[in-house]
Design a protein around this motif. Structure first.
Motif, short mmCIF file in Angstrom:
data_model
loop_
_atom_site.label_atom_id
_atom_site.label_comp_id
_atom_site.label_asym_id
_atom_site.label_seq_id
_atom_site.Cartn_x
_atom_site.Cartn_y
_atom_site.Cartn_z
N ALA A 189 37.53 47.95 24.96
CA ALA A 189 36.54 47.54 23.96
C ALA A 189 35.96 46.15 24.17
N TYR A 190 36.65 45.30 24.92
CA TYR A 190 36.22 43.91 25.09
C TYR A 190 36.22 43.52 26.56
N MET A 191 35.25 42.70 26.93
CA MET A 191 35.24 42.13 28.27
C MET A 191 36.44 41.20 28.40
N HIS A 192 37.15 41.29 29.51
CA HIS A 192 38.27 40.39 29.75
C HIS A 192 38.33 40.04 31.23
N THR A 193 38.77 38.81 31.49
CA THR A 193 38.80 38.27 32.84
C THR A 193 40.08 37.51 33.05
N ARG A 194 40.69 37.70 34.21
CA ARG A 194 41.86 36.90 34.54
C ARG A 194 41.39 35.48 34.86
#
Length: 79
Positions: free
Chosen positions: A72-77
């Motif tokens: 549901a959400y953009m996520h980045t390491r």
């Protein structure tokens, strides 16, 4: 909280999880940081404080991540 953890946002919560060390939330930007026990961190974008509260209170933080955040959400390491 791990002494070496660098906090970026005002609100930080230690959580009871075998996988996640803690969560940070920035109300102004709607961004989270999820800090893992492994030392990795992930930034979650365009979230709200309600999600932060629900995630912090979830009985399984990891299951909450997989069920409510990853798709549901953009996520980045970031670390």
């Amino acid at each position: 909280m791990n002494e070496s953890l660098v906090l970026l946002y005002e609100e930080y919560r230690d959580v009871d999880s075998s996988w996640i060390q803690g969560l940070e939330y920035d109300e102004e930007t709607g961004e989270f940081l999820m800090h893992l026990n492994s030392g990795r961190s992930y930034q979650v974008q365009d979230a709200d404080e309600e999600l932060f509260d629900e995630w912090s209170a979830a009985s399984s933080k990891g299951k909450f991540w997989w069920a409510n955040v990853t798709g549901a959400y953009m996520h980045t390491r970031v670390a």
